[in-house]
Design an enzyme around this catalytic site. Structure first.
Site, short mmCIF file in Angstrom:
data_model
loop_
_atom_site.label_atom_id
_atom_site.label_comp_id
_atom_site.label_asym_id
_atom_site.label_seq_id
_atom_site.Cartn_x
_atom_site.Cartn_y
_atom_site.Cartn_z
N ASP A 1 -11.69 78.04 66.16
CA ASP A 1 -13.01 78.43 66.65
C ASP A 1 -13.85 77.17 66.78
O ASP A 1 -13.87 76.32 65.88
CB ASP A 1 -13.64 79.41 65.64
CG ASP A 1 -14.94 79.99 66.12
OD1 ASP A 1 -14.96 81.19 66.44
OD2 ASP A 1 -15.94 79.26 66.19
N GLU B 1 -15.49 81.64 72.04
CA GLU B 1 -14.96 80.34 71.65
C GLU B 1 -13.78 80.46 70.70
O GLU B 1 -13.40 79.49 70.04
CB GLU B 1 -16.06 79.50 70.99
CG GLU B 1 -16.52 79.98 69.62
CD GLU B 1 -17.59 81.07 69.67
OE1 GLU B 1 -18.31 81.23 68.68
OE2 GLU B 1 -17.68 81.76 70.70
#
Length: 390
Positions: free
Chosen positions: A259, A302
């Protein structure tokens, strides 16, 4: 030459023009399919040139219009040979899914010298007929060599039909070449229907192949993230299933969840265009670190996932650390602002019993959250019931 024969050639030119429109349309809606538009252009030039050489030039020659007949024969042969060269290149591009190499373009361009050599020979109809027959045989040879590579369904059947048609036309054009070199060239009305039928078959099969290739492209795009070019969630599961079926009992599988750190801050501070650029650059960095057999997917926003199967999955933690370093070392180019530093956090889960992906992903996410809580820009390995620093 009969009027019906001449009208048949003209009808073939009209059909070639309609096919040109169809191939142009297919090329426009099926972007990324190589060679389709150029095949249509090449076939139209070939049909028009062949009609000029085998139809108009011979009709004028019968009317004793020698000079005009020679000019029409030379122009028709040059146009037909150019079209055949373009079609040969189209087959190479389509079968190889690529553009032509420099040496291939040069070799195809050399085919255009044959009509010029025939023009200098001084016997326009027979010499130009020999030139066109020779280039036709070259095209058929290219088709025989390239289309044999299309050996998986659904492309196999139309490719095999084209190969069979190439052998039939090879016999016809070989006969024409022998007759032309012996000074007896002339369009054979007896087999013209076979010739035109084979070309109709070729064009029909090329449209089939183009539709199959376009369907493949659409299916692939449905399994890819359009921004980063990685797999999406659907594509990940579709690609993983056959890999799991090939694993031996007790084989290992590992999942790396990653992430981008403070991604909302990047989007809010620099705009979504810069955020998109960050995701693209991160994807490039990850792909540079993993193997071709490793699966890399964007799960949303993301968040990304890397899945490893087999013996190499045991090195998942070390791979995650390499990726973390590669992301940290990224230097964002314009239009990103100078000094923009991008980092990512990683959670890794390894299971030697090859548990299902959903369970491994859940554990990897737990390790990822632990990495976030521990200060970000780090790798955490899920070991047993508790995440631990890698």
């Amino acid at each position: 030459m009969t009027t019906d024969f001449y009208h048949l050639l003209l009808s073939d030119c009209v059909l070639a023009l309609i096919l040109l429109g169809l191939f142009a349309y297919v090329a426009r809606v099926a972007r990324g399919v190589h060679g389709i538009a150029s095949w249509g252009v090449g076939h139209y030039l070939f049909s028009l040139g062949a009609a000029m050489l085998d139809g108009s030039a011979q009709a004028l020659d019968r009317q004793a219009a020698g000079d005009f007949s020679a000019a029409i024969a030379a122009a028709g042969s040059a146009m037909a040979c150019a079209g055949l060269a373009v079609m040969a290149g189209a087959v190479i591009k389509f079968a190889g899914r690529r553009s032509l190499h420099a040496h291939e373009r040069a070799l195809l361009a050399l085919l255009l010298l044959l009509p010029l050599a025939a023009w200098l020979h001084g016997d326009p109809l027979r010499s130009q007929g020999a030139a066109m027959s020779a280039v036709e045989l070259v095209l058929l040879g290219v088709m025989l060599f390239q289309l044999r590579r299309l050996d998986t369904p659904p492309a196999r059947l139309p490719a095999r039909l084209m190969l069979a048609g190439s052998l039939v036309l090879g016999a016809l054009y070989g006969r024409d070449l022998v007759h032309a070199l012996g000074g007896h060239y002339g369009a054979n009305e007896a087999w013209v229907n076979i010739d035109l039928s084979m070309w109709f078959l070729f064009n029909f099969c090329m449209l089939m192949l183009a539709s199959f290739r376009a369907a493949e492209a659409l299916q692939a795009s449905a399994m890819e993230d359009p921004l980063t070019g990685t797999l999406n969630r659907r594509g990940l599961y579709a690609r993983l299933e056959p890999q799991l079926q090939q694993l031996d009992r007790g084989a290992s599988m590992a999942v790396i969840a990653l992430d981008v750190d403070h991604f909302k801050r990047i989007n809010d501070g620099h705009g979504h265009d810069i955020g998109d650029l960050v995701l693209q650059r991160l994807s490039e960095a990850v792909r540079a670190c993993i193997r071709e057999t490793d699966l890399f997917a964007r799960m949303g926003g993301e968040e990304f996932l890397v899945v490893l199967t087999g013996p190499e999955s045991c090195g998942a933690a070390q791979l995650a650390e390499r990726i973390r370093g590669a992301v940290e070392d990224m230097r964002m180019a314009a239009p990103a602002p100078d000094g923009l530093l991008v980092t990512a956090s990683f959670g890794v889960c390894l299971d030697t019993a090859a548990a299902d992906l959903a369970e491994l992903q859940r554990r990897a996410d737990e390790a990822l959250y632990a990495a976030k809580r521990g200060g970000r820009n780090r790798v955490v390995l899920h070991a047993g019931e508790q995440p631990a620093m890698a």
